[in-house]
Design a protein around this motif. Structure first.
Motif, PDB file in Angstrom:
ATOM      1  N   ILE A   1       0.860  -1.185   0.000  1.00  0.00           N
ATOM      2  CA  ILE A   1       0.000   0.000   0.000  1.00  0.00           C
ATOM      3  C   ILE A   1       0.891   1.229   0.000  1.00  0.00           C
ATOM      4  CG2 ILE A   1      -1.807   1.270   1.231  1.00  0.00           C
ATOM      5  CD1 ILE A   1      -2.695  -1.483   0.274  1.00  0.00           C
ATOM      6  N   SER A   2       0.685   2.117  -0.963  1.00  0.00           N
ATOM      7  CA  SER A   2       1.457   3.368  -0.979  1.00  0.00           C
ATOM      8  C   SER A   2       0.510   4.545  -0.775  1.00  0.00           C
ATOM      9  CB  SER A   2       2.225   3.534  -2.293  1.00  0.00           C
ATOM     10  OG  SER A   2       1.345   3.780  -3.373  1.00  0.00           O
ATOM     11  N   VAL A   3       0.944   5.487   0.062  1.00  0.00           N
ATOM     12  CA  VAL A   3       0.153   6.682   0.362  1.00  0.00           C
ATOM     13  C   VAL A   3       1.079   7.897   0.393  1.00  0.00           C
ATOM     14  CG1 VAL A   3      -1.567   5.397   1.698  1.00  0.00           C
ATOM     15  CG2 VAL A   3       0.423   6.372   2.866  1.00  0.00           C
ATOM     16  N   GLY A   4       0.496   9.085   0.572  1.00  0.00           N
ATOM     17  CA  GLY A   4       1.289  10.307   0.673  1.00  0.00           C
ATOM     18  C   GLY A   4       1.900  10.458   2.059  1.00  0.00           C
TER      19      GLY A   4
ATOM     20  N   ASP B   1      -3.650   1.045  -9.310  1.00  0.00           N
ATOM     21  CA  ASP B   1      -2.430   0.240  -9.261  1.00  0.00           C
ATOM     22  C   ASP B   1      -1.223   1.163  -9.130  1.00  0.00           C
ATOM     23  OD1 ASP B   1      -3.737  -2.191  -9.496  1.00  0.00           O
ATOM     24  OD2 ASP B   1      -3.743  -2.110 -11.694  1.00  0.00           O
ATOM     25  N   MET B   2      -0.336   0.819  -8.242  1.00  0.00           N
ATOM     26  CA  MET B   2       0.849   1.631  -7.991  1.00  0.00           C
ATOM     27  C   MET B   2       1.704   1.743  -9.251  1.00  0.00           C
ATOM     28  SD  MET B   2       3.395   1.269  -4.730  1.00  0.00           S
ATOM     29  CE  MET B   2       4.101  -0.283  -5.241  1.00  0.00           C
ATOM     30  N   GLY B   3       2.137   2.945  -9.558  1.00  0.00           N
ATOM     31  CA  GLY B   3       2.991   3.174 -10.719  1.00  0.00           C
ATOM     32  C   GLY B   3       2.253   3.604 -11.964  1.00  0.00           C
TER      33      GLY B   3
ATOM     34  N   THR C   1      -2.116   2.086  -4.743  1.00  0.00           N
ATOM     35  CA  THR C   1      -1.947   3.449  -4.243  1.00  0.00           C
ATOM     36  C   THR C   1      -3.304   3.966  -3.771  1.00  0.00           C
ATOM     37  OG1 THR C   1      -0.067   3.970  -5.671  1.00  0.00           O
ATOM     38  CG2 THR C   1      -1.367   5.827  -4.867  1.00  0.00           C
ATOM     39  N   PHE C   2      -3.327   4.458  -2.562  1.00  0.00           N
ATOM     40  CA  PHE C   2      -4.538   5.073  -1.999  1.00  0.00           C
ATOM     41  C   PHE C   2      -4.313   6.580  -1.890  1.00  0.00           C
ATOM     42  CE2 PHE C   2      -5.165   0.737  -0.912  1.00  0.00           C
ATOM     43  CZ  PHE C   2      -6.520   0.547  -0.645  1.00  0.00           C
ATOM     44  N   LYS C   3      -5.280   7.350  -2.398  1.00  0.00           N
ATOM     45  CA  LYS C   3      -5.217   8.807  -2.290  1.00  0.00           C
ATOM     46  C   LYS C   3      -6.502   9.334  -1.676  1.00  0.00           C
ATOM     47  CE  LYS C   3      -2.495   9.609  -6.522  1.00  0.00           C
ATOM     48  NZ  LYS C   3      -2.507  10.355  -7.805  1.00  0.00           N
ATOM     49  N   GLU C   4      -6.370  10.386  -0.891  1.00  0.00           N
ATOM     50  CA  GLU C   4      -7.569  11.012  -0.343  1.00  0.00           C
ATOM     51  C   GLU C   4      -8.376  11.654  -1.467  1.00  0.00           C
ATOM     52  OE1 GLU C   4      -6.626  13.700   2.798  1.00  0.00           O
ATOM     53  OE2 GLU C   4      -6.446  12.079   4.259  1.00  0.00           O
ATOM     54  N   CYS C   5      -9.699  11.573  -1.367  1.00  0.00           N
ATOM     55  CA  CYS C   5     -10.592  12.139  -2.385  1.00  0.00           C
ATOM     56  C   CYS C   5     -11.611  13.037  -1.672  1.00  0.00           C
ATOM     57  CB  CYS C   5     -11.293  11.022  -3.156  1.00  0.00           C
ATOM     58  SG  CYS C   5     -12.431  11.634  -4.410  1.00  0.00           S
ATOM     59  N   SER C   6     -11.433  14.349  -1.788  1.00  0.00           N
ATOM     60  CA  SER C   6     -12.325  15.294  -1.107  1.00  0.00           C
ATOM     61  C   SER C   6     -13.301  15.970  -2.065  1.00  0.00           C
ATOM     62  CB  SER C   6     -11.500  16.355  -0.371  1.00  0.00           C
ATOM     63  OG  SER C   6     -10.609  17.000  -1.262  1.00  0.00           O
TER      64      SER C   6
END
Length: 290
Positions: free
Chosen positions: A54-57, A73-75, A111-116
């Motif tokens: 799991i990759s995050v900021g 998917d990462m990358g 990859t997980f990113k916040e979504c606001s």
């Protein structure tokens, strides 16, 4: 550090032990390119063992589940962490823990990113799953195995099969409009609070500047027939200019003191001329009436 090297070392340790499953969390992973992501996956592929990455900021201390997220998917283009991207520390721990036990997360680098963005499909989907009673493991599993693509397809199929709007459609529309309005109102409130704080702070600076100017002129004998408050009122336009200028300087904003002062004085001269012209016109009108 080097994310690829760190994962490769973990992979070597896993090979040397009886560990069968490993879940790795990469934080602040802005250096993970497509090639780096492939190296990470290759280093963890082992017969009889499974992995999840799991990759995050950069981590921040916000509550778990406070902001919806997107998954890629990462990358990949959307699965790359940009400089400045942040993610909840508690949420990242939840994700890496749950993915260790989910079949949908087996042998994947995500990859997980916040979504606001309240209008984003991921935002609507995660919020809908939570309001629908999904547990966190169910929610995460659904987002990995189906995600926004399946949601969009399901919406398209539903519209084709049942073009008439239902009560649920109307409710969803109302909820989306309410979320959008709440978001806009929150932004407006934040701007208003920021502007009010700036106004209050710059006026405090303006009053202090005017007091110092009154003291300086009083000591030099330039003022003898005015109180401090009367003097402050008489030069308030200049004081507010100085207050705003000093506030911007204190807050690291670019200023040109000499040019701004010249522009201010020019505007004041024009203002005085306009007031004089109005006074002359009023006097002439009174004389004509007599």
């Amino acid at each position: 550090g080097n994310d690829v090297e760190a994962v490769q070392k973990i992979g070597a340790l896993v090979r040397a032990t009886d560990v069968e499953n490993v879940s790795i969390l990469l934080t602040g992973a802005s250096s993970v390119t497509a090639d780096a992501a492939q190296e990470i996956v290759d280093s963890l592929k082992m017969e009889g063992k499974s992995f999840t990455v799991i990759s995050v900021g950069e981590l921040k201390d916000t509550p778990e589940g406070s902001v919806p997220y997107s998954i890629d998917d990462m990358g990949t283009v959307n699965g790359t962490i940009a400089d400045g991207d942040t993610f909840s520390r508690d949420e990242s721990i939840r994700l890496v823990t749950e993915c260790l036990g989910l079949e949908s997360g087996r042998d994947k680098a995500l990859t997980f990113k916040e979504c606001s963005d309240v209008n984003a499909t991921e935002f609507k989907l995660v919020k809908g799953l939570r309001e629908g009673g999904y547990s966190r493991p169910q929610e995460i599993d659904h987002m990995i195995s189906k995600g926004s693509a399946a949601y969009i397809e399901a919406c398209a199929n539903w519209t084709t099969k049942a073009p008439k709007r239902t009560q649920f459609d109307e409710w969803m529309k109302g909820e989306e409009e309410k979320l959008k309005l709440e978001s806009e109102q929150a932004v407006n409130r934040k701007e208003e609070e920021k502007e009010a704080a700036r106004k209050g702070e710059s006026e405090d600076i303006a009053r202090e500047w005017a007091k110092r100017d009154f003291f300086r002129k009083g000591m030099s004998g330039e003022i003898s027939d005015m109180t401090e408050e009367e003097y402050i009122e008489s030069i308030w336009d200049r004081a507010t200019f100085e207050g705003d200028l000093r506030w911007r300087q204190l807050n690291g904003m670019e200023t040109d003191e000499e040019k701004e002062l010249e522009d201010f004085k020019s505007k004041q001269d024009k203002k005085k001329e306009a007031m004089l012209e109005r006074a002359k016109a009023s006097l002439a009108e009174l004389l004509d009436e007599e």
